[in-house]
Design an enzyme around this catalytic site. Structure first.
Site, mmCIF file in Angstrom:
data_model
loop_
_atom_site.group_PDB
_atom_site.id
_atom_site.type_symbol
_atom_site.label_atom_id
_atom_site.label_comp_id
_atom_site.label_asym_id
_atom_site.label_seq_id
_atom_site.Cartn_x
_atom_site.Cartn_y
_atom_site.Cartn_z
ATOM 1 N N GLY A 1 34.603 55.625 38.094
ATOM 2 C CA GLY A 1 34.620 54.138 38.991
ATOM 3 C C GLY A 1 36.123 54.652 39.373
ATOM 4 O O GLY A 1 36.875 54.419 38.719
ATOM 5 N N LYS B 1 35.333 49.912 33.657
ATOM 6 C CA LYS B 1 34.510 50.963 31.998
ATOM 7 C C LYS B 1 35.353 51.113 31.050
ATOM 8 O O LYS B 1 34.461 50.868 29.776
ATOM 9 C CB LYS B 1 35.358 52.897 33.108
ATOM 10 C CG LYS B 1 34.648 51.971 34.514
ATOM 11 C CD LYS B 1 35.479 53.444 34.904
ATOM 12 C CE LYS B 1 37.212 53.681 34.892
ATOM 13 N NZ LYS B 1 37.326 52.717 35.880
ATOM 14 N N GLU C 1 50.531 39.225 67.305
ATOM 15 C CA GLU C 1 49.095 38.684 66.225
ATOM 16 C C GLU C 1 47.803 38.132 66.954
ATOM 17 O O GLU C 1 46.755 38.283 67.129
ATOM 18 C CB GLU C 1 49.958 37.408 65.215
ATOM 19 C CG GLU C 1 50.318 37.861 63.745
ATOM 20 C CD GLU C 1 50.264 39.431 63.421
ATOM 21 O OE1 GLU C 1 49.242 39.691 63.505
ATOM 22 O OE2 GLU C 1 51.122 40.135 62.967
ATOM 23 N N HIS D 1 46.157 40.798 68.127
ATOM 24 C CA HIS D 1 44.826 41.072 67.749
ATOM 25 C C HIS D 1 44.022 39.660 67.232
ATOM 26 O O HIS D 1 42.266 40.656 67.817
ATOM 27 C CB HIS D 1 45.741 41.431 65.913
ATOM 28 C CG HIS D 1 46.889 41.659 65.556
ATOM 29 N ND1 HIS D 1 46.503 44.082 65.775
ATOM 30 C CD2 HIS D 1 48.174 42.496 64.727
ATOM 31 C CE1 HIS D 1 47.393 44.632 65.300
ATOM 32 N NE2 HIS D 1 48.212 43.555 64.996
HETATM 33 P P1 ATP Z 1 41.073 51.658 34.656
HETATM 34 O O1 ATP Z 1 40.378 52.453 35.083
HETATM 35 O O2 ATP Z 1 42.135 51.083 35.574
HETATM 36 O O3 ATP Z 1 41.221 51.874 33.002
HETATM 37 P P2 ATP Z 1 38.567 49.987 34.312
HETATM 38 O O4 ATP Z 1 37.445 50.229 34.649
HETATM 39 O O5 ATP Z 1 38.923 50.582 32.453
HETATM 40 O O6 ATP Z 1 40.194 50.177 34.941
HETATM 41 P P3 ATP Z 1 38.486 47.305 32.840
HETATM 42 O O7 ATP Z 1 39.955 47.932 32.343
HETATM 43 O O8 ATP Z 1 37.406 47.689 31.470
HETATM 44 O O9 ATP Z 1 38.344 48.721 33.711
HETATM 45 O O10 ATP Z 1 38.502 46.240 33.435
HETATM 46 C C1 ATP Z 1 39.992 45.072 33.526
HETATM 47 C C2 ATP Z 1 39.460 44.141 33.172
HETATM 48 O O11 ATP Z 1 38.454 43.631 34.356
HETATM 49 C C3 ATP Z 1 38.655 43.779 32.235
HETATM 50 O O12 ATP Z 1 39.616 42.979 31.500
HETATM 51 C C4 ATP Z 1 38.136 42.407 32.203
HETATM 52 O O13 ATP Z 1 39.068 41.245 33.002
HETATM 53 C C5 ATP Z 1 37.893 42.547 34.129
HETATM 54 N N1 ATP Z 1 36.365 43.251 34.688
HETATM 55 C C6 ATP Z 1 36.123 44.209 35.240
HETATM 56 N N2 ATP Z 1 35.018 44.231 35.181
HETATM 57 C C7 ATP Z 1 34.064 44.236 34.777
HETATM 58 C C8 ATP Z 1 33.273 43.232 35.237
HETATM 59 N N3 ATP Z 1 31.920 43.463 35.506
HETATM 60 N N4 ATP Z 1 32.818 41.573 34.495
HETATM 61 C C9 ATP Z 1 33.465 40.847 33.619
HETATM 62 N N5 ATP Z 1 35.077 41.619 33.891
HETATM 63 C C10 ATP Z 1 35.301 42.638 34.489
#
Ligand code: ATP
Length: 670
Positions: free
Chosen positions: A244, A250, A468, A471
Site C-alpha cells: 500500500g 502497514k 485565481e 480558475h
Molecule cells: P510506510 O510504507 O511509509 O512505511 P506505513 O504504511 O508503514 O508507511 P505506518 O508507519 O504504519 O505507515 O503509519 C504511520 C502512522 O500513521 C502510524 O504511526 C499511525 O499513527 C498512523 N496511521 C496510519 N494508518 C492508521 C490506521 N489505520 N489507524 C490509525 N493510525 C494510523
C-alpha cells in the site's frame, strides 16, 4: 597486579579536599613512553656522540699529525668513523666540549665521503711518504641504527594502528541490533519482541482497514490455534505481504500483530540486510531464519522489503548489485526451504509490490497479498477517532465533516492533522481544539505554511487575483470540475495563490471529467490573456499538470481517437530504466500533436467561458483583491448555484477513493 601498582604511583592524597587531576595510565601512555625512551636513546645515548667533520680537516689536523688509530668505513651509510689514539683525544677542544676524555671509546669523529674508492685514493696520496706497514688500516663495516629500524617499522606500525582503530570503530558502530562487532556482522539485526516486551499496540489501534485486518487477524489465530485449521487439512500460510501507499498503517498493523499474537515476533527492515561486505546479506537471512526456527511458532516482519526484493536481473545499475540478488536468493531459499508446519510466518510490507521479484510473490512464499489502501471516508472517520482521543476537543468538532475534508489523506496524514491542529490551538492559547484549528491544519498540510510577509506588488496581486478568479470561474461553470472550497491569494508555501477544491472520491474517471479538469486548470492562464493581454510565468504549475494529464490521456488511457486504444504504460516499472520508447517516431509525433490539440481545445474552451462571464469573473477577482480569501458562498452569490452539485451530493454517499490532492490549482512564485 600491574594495574594496581600503576594506580599506586598516581594516587596522590587529595589536597584541600579536592582530588588532583591524575593522568590516567592507560595503554596509549605506555606506547608514548616507550617511543620517547627509544628516541631518547637515539639522540641522547649514554656514550657521547661523535663530532661531525670533513675529509679536509681529518687530513690536515689528524692524519698529518698521526693522531688516528683506525678508520671504520660504514658501507651502508657512506660515512667514515674516525677513532683517535687514546692519549690524543683531549688535544681537541671540540671533543672535550662534547664530553670526551682521553682513553674514551670512539668513534670520535665522523665524516661523509662521496665514494669509498676516491676516499681510499685520497688516503694513499696522503700517506705516500710513510712506509706501507704504517698506513692506517680502513675497516669496512655495515651498521644499522635505531633510526633505520624506525624508518622501516614506522610505516608498518602506522598501517597496523589505522587498521586497528578502523576496526574498533566499526565494531562499535555495528553494535546495535543482534550481533555486535565485526565478527558478528553476518548475524541478523532483527529485534525480538516476545511476551515480556510488553507491546501495547493492539488491533483496536488500527482504525478502518477492515479486510486487511481480518486477514492479519486470521494469521494470528492460525498461530494461536493451529489445530483448528490443520485438522481439516489446511496449511498455515507461510507469508503475507502488506502492500500500500506510504503512511497507510502497514507497520502499525505489524506492531498490532506483535502486540496480539502472543508468540515471538522478529522485526527488521529490508535495508538491515544490506552491509558493505559481500555475502553479509545472505548470511543475515540465514541467521534470521535460524533464530526464528528455534523460536517457532513465531512471526518475522520485514518492513520495506523492496530494499532486497526488487526483481533480479532488472537492476538499473547494470548488474552492480549482485549482493542484493544473493540476499534475495537466500530469502527465497529459506522461505520455501522449511517444513510447512514449522510455524514461521513471514509478514513483509512494501509500497511497491510491482517491482518485487515474481518468485518472491508466488504462492508458497507470500501466499497472501494484503492491500492496505488509502482510507475511504468511513475509514478516515475511524482513524480520526483514534487520533482525536488524546486531544481536548471543542464542542463544534464533527468527525464526519473532518473526514469529508480530507480525501486522499493517508492514516499518517490524519495523525499529522490531529497533532498540527492541537499545536495551532496551543499557539493561540485556546483551552480546546476547535473546528477552525483542524481546517487550518489541513490547509497547512496541503498547501504549506502561510507566508503573509512575502512582498507582492499591487500589480502582481491584481494579476494573481484575476488568475485565481479564472480558475474559480471556469471550474464553477463546468459540470465535472471538482467542487470549489475557497480561493485565496495569500501566499502559501511556494504558491502565490490557490483555488482549493474538494476532489470527489471516484473509482473511475471519465474522459469528460478529465477534460473539464484540464479546462479549469487552464482557466488561470486564459484569464491572464483575456484581461491583461499578457501572459506570465504564474501558470507554470497549471501547464505542467495539464500537459502530464493530456499525455496520460493519450498514451496511457487510450482516449485519443487518432492514436487509438493503445496504452504505453508499463506497470512493472521496467521501462523506467530503458532508453527507448515502446512506439515509433511517427506515433511519437502523433501523440505530441494530439496532446497539443487537446490542450489548445481546452484552453479555447476556458477562454470562451471567461468571455461569456466576463463581468462575473471581474467581480470574483475584485472581491478576491479586497478580501484575499473567498469561499464557495461568495462564488455562489456572483455566479449562481451550480446545478450539478445536488446530484453529486447524492452520489457521494457511495464513497470511494481517489488519490488526488485537495489543492488543485496553484501558482508557483517564479
Ligand atoms: P510506510 O510504507 O511509509 O512505511 P506505513 O504504511 O508503514 O508507511 P505506518 O508507519 O504504519 O505507515 O503509519 C504511520 C502512522 O500513521 C502510524 O504511526 C499511525 O499513527 C498512523 N496511521 C496510519 N494508518 C492508521 C490506521 N489505520 N489507524 C490509525 N493510525 C494510523
Amino acid at each position: 597486579m600491574v594495574e594496581k601498582k600503576k594506580n599506586d604511583n598516581f594516587n596522590f592524597p587529595p589536597v584541600g579536599g579536592k582530588s588532583p587531576k591524575t593522568p590516567k595510565m592507560n595503554g596509549y601512555w605506555m606506547y608514548i613512553l616507550i617511543f620517547a625512551i627509544i628516541i631518547g636513546f637515539q639522540f641522547f645515548g649514554l656514550s657521547a656522540s661523535p663530532e661531525k667533520t670533513s675529509w679536509q680537516k681529518v687530513k690536515t689536523s689528524l692524519l698529518d699529525k698521526q693522531e688516528i688509530q683506525r678508520l671504520v668505513a660504514i658501507s651502508n651509510s657512506g660515512e667514515v668513523e674516525v677513532y683517535l689514539k687514546p692519549d690524543k683525544i683531549e688535544n681537541h677542544a671540540d671533543l672535550v666540549a662534547r664530553g670526551f676524555k682521553n682513553n674514551q671509546k670512539g668513534p670520535h669523529y665522523v665524516f661523509t665521503v662521496g665514494s669509498f674508492e676516491a676516499f681510499e685514493q685520497n688516503m694513499r696520496e696522503a700517506q705516500k711518504e710513510l712506509p706501507e706497514d704504517q698506513w692506517i688500516e680502513i675497516v669496512y663495516e655495515s651498521e644499522y641504527k635505531w633510526t633505520d629500524f624506525f624508518s622501516l617499522i614506522f610505516p608498518l606500525l602506522l598501517i597496523v594502528g589505522i587498521w586497528f582503530i578502523f576496526f574498533r570503530r566499526m565494531n562499535k558502530s555495528m553494535g546495535g541490533g543482534g550481533g555486535s562487532g565485526i565478527f558478528n556482522v553476518g548475524k541478523s539485526k532483527a529485534k525480538l519482541f516476545d511476551r515480556e516486551s510488553n507491546i501495547k499496540i493492539t488491533f483496536k489501534d488500527v482504525a478502518g482497514l477492515a479486510e486487511a485486518k481480518q486477514e492479519v487477524e486470521e494469521i494470528v489465530s492460525f498461530l494461536k490455534n493451529p489445530d483448528k485449521y490443520t485438522k481439516l487439512g489446511g496449511k498455515i500460510p507461510k507469508g503475507a505481504l502488506l502492500v500500500g501507499p506510504p503512511g497507510t498503517g502497514k507497520t502499525l498493523m505489524a506492531k498490532a500483530m506483535a502486540g496480539e499474537a502472543n508468540v515471538p515476533f522478529f522485526s527488521m527492515s529490508g535495508s538491515d540486510f544490506v552491509e558493505m561486505f559481500v555475502g553479509v546479506g545472505a548470511s543475515r537471512v540465514r541467521d534470521l531464519f535460524q533464530q526464528a526456527k528455534a523460536k517457532a511458532p513465531c512471526i518475522v516482519f520485514i518492513d520495506e522489503i523492496d530494499a532486497i526484493g526488487r526483481a533480479r536481473g532488472k537492476n538499473p545499475n547494470m548488474g552492480a548489485n549482485d549482493e542484493r540478488e544473493n540476499t534475495l536468493n537466500q530469502l527465497l531459499t529459506e522461505m520455501d526451504g522449511f517444513e510447512t508446519n514449522s510455524g514461521v510466518i513471514i509478514i513483509a510490507a512494501t509500497n511497491r509490490a510491482d517491482i518485487l521479484d515474481s518468485a518472491l510473490l508466488r504462492a508458497g512464499r507470500f501466499d497472501r497479498q494484503i492491500n492496505v489502501d488509502l482510507p475511504e471516508l468511513k475509514d478516515r472517520e475511524a482513524i480520526f477517532k483514534v487520533h482525536l482521543k488524546p486531544l481536548r476537543l471543542a464542542q463544534d468538532i464533527d468527525i464526519s465533516f473532518l473526514a469529508k475534508q480530507t480525501p486522499g489523506f493517508s492514516g499518517a496524514d490524519i495523525a499529522n492533522v490531529a497533532n498540527e491542529a492541537a499545536l495551532i490551538a496551543a499557539r493561540k492559547d485556546k483551552s480546546a481544539v476547535d473546528k477552525q484549528d483542524f481546517l487550518d491544519a489541513i490547509d497547512r498540510i496541503v498547501g504549506g505554511l502561510e507566508n503573509r510577509s512575502k512582498m507582492i506588488k499591487p500589480s502582481e496581486k491584481r494579476n494573481i487575483a484575476y488568475h485565481e478568479a479564472g480558475h474559480a470561474t471556469v471550474s464553477w461553470l463546468l459540470q465535472h470540475a471538482h467542487p470549489l472550497l475557497k480561493v485565496t491569494i495569500v501566499p502559501r508555501g511556494k504558491a502565490l495563490g490557490a483555488a482549493w477544491y474538494l476532489p470527489q472520491e471516484r473509482q473511475i474517471t471519465t474522459k469528460d471529467q478529465l477534460l473539464d479538469q484540464m479546462c479549469s486548470l487552464l482557466g488561470g492562464r486564459a484569464a491572464e490573456e483575456l484581461v491583461f493581454n499578457e501572459i506570465s510565468t504564474g501558470a507554470q504549475n497549471d501547464l505542467e499538470r495539464a500537459t502530464k494529464q493530456a499525455y496520460a490521456m493519450v498514451s496511457i488511457f487510450g482516449m485519443s481517437e487518432k492514436v487509438g486504444m493503445l496504452s504505453y504504460y508499463d506497470s512493472t516499472g521496467q521501462s523506467d530504466f530503458s532508453f527507448t520508447k515502446p512506439y515509433s517516431e511517427k506515433t511519437a509525433e502523433l501523440i505530441d500533436s494530439e496532446v497539443k490539440e487537446m490542450i489548445s481545445t481546452a484552453y479555447e474552451r476556458a477562454k470562451t467561458i471567461l468571455r461569456e462571464h466576463q463581468e462575473q469573473h471581474k467581480q470574483v477577482a475584485e472581491l478576491l483583491i479586497e478580501k484575499e480569501v473567498i469561499f464557495s458562498d461568495d462564488l455562489e452569490r456572483i455566479l449562481g448555484k451550480r446545478p450539478w452539485d445536488e446530484d453529486e451530493d447524492n452520489q457521494s454517499k457511495e464513497e470511494s477513493t481517489e488519490t488526488e490532492s485537495v489543492i488543485e490549482n496553484n501558482r508557483d512564485g517564479e
